[in-house]
Write a protein that holds these residues in place. Structure first.
Motif, PDB file in Angstrom:
ATOM      1  N   SER A  35       0.800  -1.223   0.000  1.00 29.11           N
ATOM      2  CA  SER A  35       0.000   0.000   0.000  1.00 29.11           C
ATOM      3  C   SER A  35       0.835   1.276   0.000  1.00 29.11           C
ATOM      4  O   SER A  35       0.314   2.363  -0.266  1.00 29.11           O
ATOM      5  N   GLY A  36       2.141   1.162   0.280  1.00 29.12           N
ATOM      6  CA  GLY A  36       3.003   2.334   0.270  1.00 29.12           C
ATOM      7  C   GLY A  36       3.348   2.823  -1.124  1.00 29.12           C
ATOM      8  O   GLY A  36       3.917   3.922  -1.279  1.00 29.12           O
ATOM      9  N   CYS A  37       3.034   2.045  -2.126  1.00 26.65           N
ATOM     10  CA  CYS A  37       3.298   2.470  -3.503  1.00 26.65           C
ATOM     11  C   CYS A  37       2.465   3.714  -3.823  1.00 26.65           C
ATOM     12  O   CYS A  37       1.295   3.799  -3.458  1.00 26.65           O
ATOM     13  N   GLY A  38       3.098   4.669  -4.491  1.00 23.96           N
ATOM     14  CA  GLY A  38       2.431   5.901  -4.842  1.00 23.96           C
ATOM     15  C   GLY A  38       2.745   7.053  -3.907  1.00 23.96           C
ATOM     16  O   GLY A  38       2.466   8.214  -4.236  1.00 23.96           O
ATOM     17  N   LYS A  39       3.318   6.765  -2.750  1.00 25.25           N
ATOM     18  CA  LYS A  39       3.661   7.818  -1.807  1.00 25.25           C
ATOM     19  C   LYS A  39       4.999   8.453  -2.173  1.00 25.25           C
ATOM     20  O   LYS A  39       5.977   7.759  -2.426  1.00 25.25           O
ATOM     21  N   ILE A  40       5.049   9.764  -2.178  1.00 28.47           N
ATOM     22  CA  ILE A  40       6.264  10.499  -2.535  1.00 28.47           C
ATOM     23  C   ILE A  40       7.269  10.436  -1.382  1.00 28.47           C
ATOM     24  O   ILE A  40       6.913  10.638  -0.217  1.00 28.47           O
ATOM     25  N   GLN A  41       8.533  10.169  -1.706  1.00 29.01           N
ATOM     26  CA  GLN A  41       9.619  10.162  -0.729  1.00 29.01           C
ATOM     27  C   GLN A  41      10.581  11.294  -1.067  1.00 29.01           C
ATOM     28  O   GLN A  41      11.060  11.401  -2.196  1.00 29.01           O
ATOM     29  N   LEU A  42      10.882  12.114  -0.091  1.00 27.25           N
ATOM     30  CA  LEU A  42      11.641  13.339  -0.346  1.00 27.25           C
ATOM     31  C   LEU A  42      13.156  13.164  -0.351  1.00 27.25           C
ATOM     32  O   LEU A  42      13.866  13.990  -0.918  1.00 27.25           O
ATOM     33  N   LEU A  43      13.659  12.097   0.264  1.00 25.40           N
ATOM     34  CA  LEU A  43      15.113  11.980   0.422  1.00 25.40           C
ATOM     35  C   LEU A  43      15.650  10.628  -0.057  1.00 25.40           C
ATOM     36  O   LEU A  43      16.326   9.917   0.696  1.00 25.40           O
ATOM     37  N   PRO A  44      15.389  10.248  -1.295  1.00 19.79           N
ATOM     38  CA  PRO A  44      15.989   9.001  -1.794  1.00 19.79           C
ATOM     39  C   PRO A  44      17.504   9.132  -1.843  1.00 19.79           C
ATOM     40  O   PRO A  44      18.035  10.213  -2.107  1.00 19.79           O
ATOM     41  N   GLY A  45      18.185   8.035  -1.565  1.00 24.41           N
ATOM     42  CA  GLY A  45      19.642   8.048  -1.592  1.00 24.41           C
ATOM     43  C   GLY A  45      20.276   8.549  -0.312  1.00 24.41           C
ATOM     44  O   GLY A  45      21.501   8.553  -0.187  1.00 24.41           O
ATOM     45  N   ILE A  46      19.469   8.973   0.662  1.00 28.90           N
ATOM     46  CA  ILE A  46      19.975   9.468   1.944  1.00 28.90           C
ATOM     47  C   ILE A  46      19.310   8.672   3.065  1.00 28.90           C
ATOM     48  O   ILE A  46      18.092   8.502   3.081  1.00 28.90           O
ATOM     49  N   THR A  47      20.092   8.192   4.020  1.00 33.97           N
ATOM     50  CA  THR A  47      19.535   7.436   5.132  1.00 33.97           C
ATOM     51  C   THR A  47      18.723   8.347   6.038  1.00 33.97           C
ATOM     52  O   THR A  47      19.185   9.406   6.457  1.00 33.97           O
ATOM     53  N   THR A  48      17.494   7.950   6.320  1.00 40.34           N
ATOM     54  CA  THR A  48      16.606   8.723   7.187  1.00 40.34           C
ATOM     55  C   THR A  48      16.261   7.901   8.424  1.00 40.34           C
ATOM     56  O   THR A  48      16.309   6.666   8.397  1.00 40.34           O
ATOM     57  N   TYR A  49      15.882   8.583   9.500  1.00 40.92           N
ATOM     58  CA  TYR A  49      15.704   7.922  10.796  1.00 40.92           C
ATOM     59  C   TYR A  49      14.258   8.045  11.266  1.00 40.92           C
ATOM     60  O   TYR A  49      13.645   9.100  11.150  1.00 40.92           O
ATOM     61  N   HIS A  50      13.721   6.944  11.811  1.00 40.40           N
ATOM     62  CA  HIS A  50      12.302   6.835  12.109  1.00 40.40           C
ATOM     63  C   HIS A  50      12.069   6.123  13.439  1.00 40.40           C
ATOM     64  O   HIS A  50      12.961   5.458  13.966  1.00 40.40           O
ATOM     65  N   GLY A  51      10.852   6.260  13.954  1.00 40.01           N
ATOM     66  CA  GLY A  51      10.475   5.577  15.179  1.00 40.01           C
ATOM     67  C   GLY A  51       9.080   5.013  15.090  1.00 40.01           C
ATOM     68  O   GLY A  51       8.259   5.456  14.273  1.00 40.01           O
ATOM     69  N   LEU A  52       8.807   4.008  15.921  1.00 43.09           N
ATOM     70  CA  LEU A  52       7.462   3.454  16.042  1.00 43.09           C
ATOM     71  C   LEU A  52       7.305   2.891  17.446  1.00 43.09           C
ATOM     72  O   LEU A  52       8.284   2.656  18.146  1.00 43.09           O
ATOM     73  N   THR A  53       6.066   2.684  17.843  1.00 42.47           N
ATOM     74  CA  THR A  53       5.798   2.082  19.150  1.00 42.47           C
ATOM     75  C   THR A  53       5.393   0.630  18.942  1.00 42.47           C
ATOM     76  O   THR A  53       4.489   0.331  18.154  1.00 42.47           O
ATOM     77  N   SER A  54       6.087  -0.256  19.642  1.00 44.28           N
ATOM     78  CA  SER A  54       5.821  -1.692  19.524  1.00 44.28           C
ATOM     79  C   SER A  54       5.829  -2.295  20.923  1.00 44.28           C
ATOM     80  O   SER A  54       6.751  -2.063  21.699  1.00 44.28           O
TER      81      SER A  54
END
Length: 321
Positions: A35-54
């Motif tokens: 389902s993530g297909c079609g979503k624009i990504q602003l920083l291809p080629g650059i490592t980005t950092y993320h978080g989630l609650t699990s």
């Protein structure tokens, strides 16, 4: 000290990494777009950092997209698990897996273990069930945010992270993956025989393992490790050969008999679904023909084989049925 070494690796790799030609992508068989297909990504080629609650806990991970990322094209996804006393950034820098020569056509993800470790060892800070739930939650988030080929999700890792890759392969969540490639793995949760602690979601399940013959942290012949009892690597491979209904194996020796590549023929005559690379004079590090900081940390230099290329080539050969 090892963490400091890996941090320096990240800084140096970022400063000196050359631009490499993109490898030819393998043909994807029945690509399954998420389902993530079609979503624009602003920083291809650059490592980005993320978080989630699990499981009620804040967790983190980083993502590296191909520089030519196309929001409408499903990409293979590779998740890399760091070793103990480490983080994803250090694993990314040491293996160089985000460089385009290895992953120009793949999404790379580097999750972080709690307290710098993954479940399964006696020093781990969370139980196996919690880390497996994190992997499940991570996959859910990645599928929703990025254009992932759901038939081509893979896992690799080193040491404690390599052991956790095997833990995933031995669990229900392992059915979400197409193939696994642990390196110098500490298989604390898989030391009780073919069925003891390991119930793969399907068979055959592609597994490739790389290990050094003089590994002083995760001994090739098994025994008591830093986080518990570890099986001898040949014994552990024998269990996977049985799990995958393998019938025969062939060993190719090279580099003056220092490198040994074993390939098994498994269920229904499938060749290469189980593979092993042993480098006799290599210790506890990521195998590479170029100097890396895990090699320096064990006072070694480059070796004969490039684990990052071997693993990516192995992944390209396998798609989840």
């Amino acid at each position: 000290m090892q963490c400091i070494i890996y941090f320096l690796a990240g800084a140096i790799a970022a400063a000196v990494a050359p631009v490499f030609a993109a490898p030819t992508a393998a043909t994807s068989v029945s690509a399954r777009a998420t389902s993530g297909c079609g979503k624009i990504q602003l920083l291809p080629g650059i490592t980005t950092y993320h978080g989630l609650t699990s499981s009620g806990r804040d967790r983190s991970y980083s993502v590296h997209l191909p520089s030519t990322y196309d929001k409408s094209k499903p990409y293979p996804l590779v998740i890399g698990f760091h070793g103990s006393s480490s983080i994803g950034l250090f694993f990314e820098a040491d293996t160089k897996l985000s460089e385009s020569r290895f992953s120009a056509n793949k999404i790379m993800v580097y999750p972080n273990g709690v307290g710098g470790a993954w479940a399964g060892a006696n020093y781990s800070q969370v139980p196996v069930a919690e880390d497996l739930q994190f992997v499940d939650d991570l996959l859910t988030e990645l599928r929703a945010d990025y254009c992932v080929d759901d038939a081509r999700i893979y896992a690799t890792g080193i040491s404690n992270g390599g052991g956790f890759v095997n833990t995933i392969a031995c669990s229900t969540i392992g059915g979400e993956f197409a193939a696994f490639a642990p390196a110098s793995g500490a298989y604390y949760t898989d030391d009780a025989g073919v069925t003891g602690g390991c119930s793969p979601a399907r068979s055959p399940l592609p597994v490739l393992e790389i290990h050094g013959g003089i590994d002083a942290s995760v001994h090739y012949d098994g025994g008591e490790g830093e986080g518990g009892v570890e099986p001898a690597i040949p014994t552990w491979l024998g269990w996977w050969a049985e799990r995958n209904a393998c019938t025969s194996s062939v060993v190719e020796d090279s580099f003056d008999d220092d490198v040994h590549h074993t390939t098994w023929t498994c269920a229904s005559g499938v060749e290469g679904v189980l593979q092993h690379w042993k480098v006799d004079d290599m210790g506890h590090c990521w195998a590479s023909t170029e100097i890396n900081f895990s090699q320096i940390s064990v006072l070694e230099g480059p070796t004969h084989i490039e684990a990052s290329q071997i693993i990516m080539d192995f992944f390209d050969q396998h798609t989840k049925p």
